[in-house]
Design an enzyme around this catalytic site. Structure first.
Site, PDB file in Angstrom:
ATOM      1  N   LYS A 231      -8.315  48.430 102.075  1.00 42.02           N
ATOM      2  CA  LYS A 231      -9.538  47.620 102.205  1.00 42.02           C
ATOM      3  C   LYS A 231     -10.692  48.499 102.677  1.00 42.02           C
ATOM      4  O   LYS A 231     -11.821  48.371 102.198  1.00 42.02           O
ATOM      5  CB  LYS A 231      -9.304  46.471 103.198  1.00 42.02           C
ATOM      6  CG  LYS A 231      -8.396  45.386 102.631  1.00 42.02           C
ATOM      7  CD  LYS A 231      -7.970  44.369 103.679  1.00 42.02           C
ATOM      8  CE  LYS A 231      -6.921  43.431 103.101  1.00 42.02           C
ATOM      9  NZ  LYS A 231      -6.342  42.519 104.086  1.00 42.02           N
TER      10      LYS A 231
ATOM     11  N   GLN B 110      -6.083  41.275 110.151  1.00 41.10           N
ATOM     12  CA  GLN B 110      -4.901  41.529 109.327  1.00 41.10           C
ATOM     13  C   GLN B 110      -3.680  40.830 109.927  1.00 41.10           C
ATOM     14  O   GLN B 110      -3.384  40.988 111.111  1.00 41.10           O
ATOM     15  CB  GLN B 110      -4.668  43.051 109.236  1.00 41.10           C
ATOM     16  CG  GLN B 110      -3.539  43.450 108.311  1.00 41.10           C
ATOM     17  CD  GLN B 110      -3.806  43.088 106.845  1.00 41.10           C
ATOM     18  OE1 GLN B 110      -4.870  43.358 106.314  1.00 41.10           O
ATOM     19  NE2 GLN B 110      -2.827  42.470 106.206  1.00 41.10           N
TER      20      GLN B 110
ATOM     21  N   ASP C  22     -11.854  35.989 104.450  1.00 40.17           N
ATOM     22  CA  ASP C  22     -10.540  35.645 103.901  1.00 40.17           C
ATOM     23  C   ASP C  22     -10.509  34.191 103.425  1.00 40.17           C
ATOM     24  O   ASP C  22      -9.590  33.789 102.703  1.00 40.17           O
ATOM     25  CB  ASP C  22      -9.448  35.833 104.971  1.00 40.17           C
ATOM     26  CG  ASP C  22      -8.816  37.229 104.913  1.00 40.17           C
ATOM     27  OD1 ASP C  22      -8.806  37.827 103.817  1.00 40.17           O
ATOM     28  OD2 ASP C  22      -8.323  37.699 105.952  1.00 40.17           O
TER      29      ASP C  22
END
Ligand code: NDP
Length: 294
Positions: free
Chosen positions: A54, A98, A121
């Site tokens: 990422k 994460q 997200d």
């Protein structure tokens, strides 16, 4: 009949190229770099790889990655404090934490603490609710990528029978909403579904996200269907070497379907590209600027 292989890598590259152009334009308007905060707790090797990917992809489109690596011993209160600090930082446009988090931390509490307008997200209940009610929302990256891939081989998804196998909050459920927005007719199957092969055979568009290697067989697929395989499973291949396969028996699907995503190289690359696209969208929305149509 041999199906077309949908090249997720190429589609993701094209999306990243568009994102890069729009990021440059938005940064010029805002007079600053866009920032994506990536919070990693502990040293789970898979998470470290995801975060590295990422970070690299953000750099490629000129979004500034900000890595916040914290020891596994961090308390929930400390982590919530970090999220609050990032929420308040005007130079942070997107925040992602994460997963998985260590057991002593309530992941839901942490994810729900992220400001919805920075929740790239798309897991915050505000974004989930807005997506479900058809309002402007940040949609989770993986299902967004699935829809983009399906649309590369279908002019329109309207009226098509879509079957989604798997009903997780990060893939199956948001995919329902995105496909309804495209006017598909949507069925969701899961582990309690009766006659799963029969349900799959109804699908013009078959999306599979269950985490079971090569579970969906060729004779479950309607001839000419589009198959989008979300699964990522590591198995022992020939000679004891490990390899990654999807949830669909790829070689069998290739003989029946009209288009299939490979694993790796299908949905996976799209997830990161859509995450970057979400960061761009979040930054524009927060600045009161109409987001670019990518
Ligand atoms: P979850 O484990 O959260 O959900 C799995 C879903 O599959 C559940 O709804 C479950 O049903 C259903 N399921 C499990 N077994 C069966 C079965 N035998 N028949 C029918 N349905 C079944 O998984 P995720 O959604 O998080 O991930 C799914 C897969 O996608 C994994 O391989 C994961 O690695 C991959 N993935 C890939 C991403 C990418 O970027 N390409 C991103 C996210 C995930 P029930 O609800 O009844 O238990």
């Amino acid at each position: 009949m041999t199906a077309k292989i949908i090249d997720g890598k190429a589609v993701a590259q094209a999306l990243r190229d568009k994102v890069k152009v729009e990021v440059a334009a938005l940064e010029k308007k805002l007079g600053r770099k866009l920032g994506l905060a990536v919070v990693l707790v502990g040293n789970n090797p898979a998470s470290e790889v995801y975060v590295r990917n990422k970070t690299r992809a953000s750099q490629e489109v000129d979004i500034e990655p900000r890595d916040y690596k914290r020891d596994a011993s961090i308390t929930e209160a400390e982590l919530l404090g970090l999220v609050a600090q990032l929420n308040a930082d005007n130079t942070v446009d997107g925040i992602l934490v994460q997963l998985p988090l260590p057991d002593h931390i309530d992941a839901t509490r942490v994810l729900n603490a992220i400001a919805p307008e920075k929740d790239v997200d798309g897991f915050h209940p505000v974004n989930v609710g807005q997506l479900a009610t058809g309002l402007q929302a940040i949609a989770p990256a993986t299902p967004s990528g699935c829809v983009v891939l399906a649309k590369t081989v279908r002019n329109s998804l309207a009226g098509l029978e879509a079957v989604i196998v798997g009903r997780s909050n990060i893939v199956g459920k948001p995919l329902v909403q995105l496909l309804l927005q495209e006017n598909a007719t949507v069925t969701v199957a899961h582990s309690k579904t009766k006659d799963l092969p029969g349900v799959c055979r109804r699908a013009d568009l078959l999306f599979v996200a269950i985490g079971k290697p090569e579970f969906v067989r060729g004779d479950w697929i309607k001839p000419g269907a589009t198959v989008i395989d979300v699964g990522i499973n590591r198995i022992q291949g020939e000679g004891g070497k490990s390899k990654i396969v999807g949830d669909v028996a790829f070689n069998e699907a290739m003989k029946v379907a009209s288009a299939v995503t490979p694993v790796p190289g299908g949905v996976g690359p799209m997830t990161i590209a859509c995450l970057l696209s979400n960061t761009l969208y979040a930054a524009a929305m927060r600045a009161g600027i109409k987001p670019a149509k990518l």
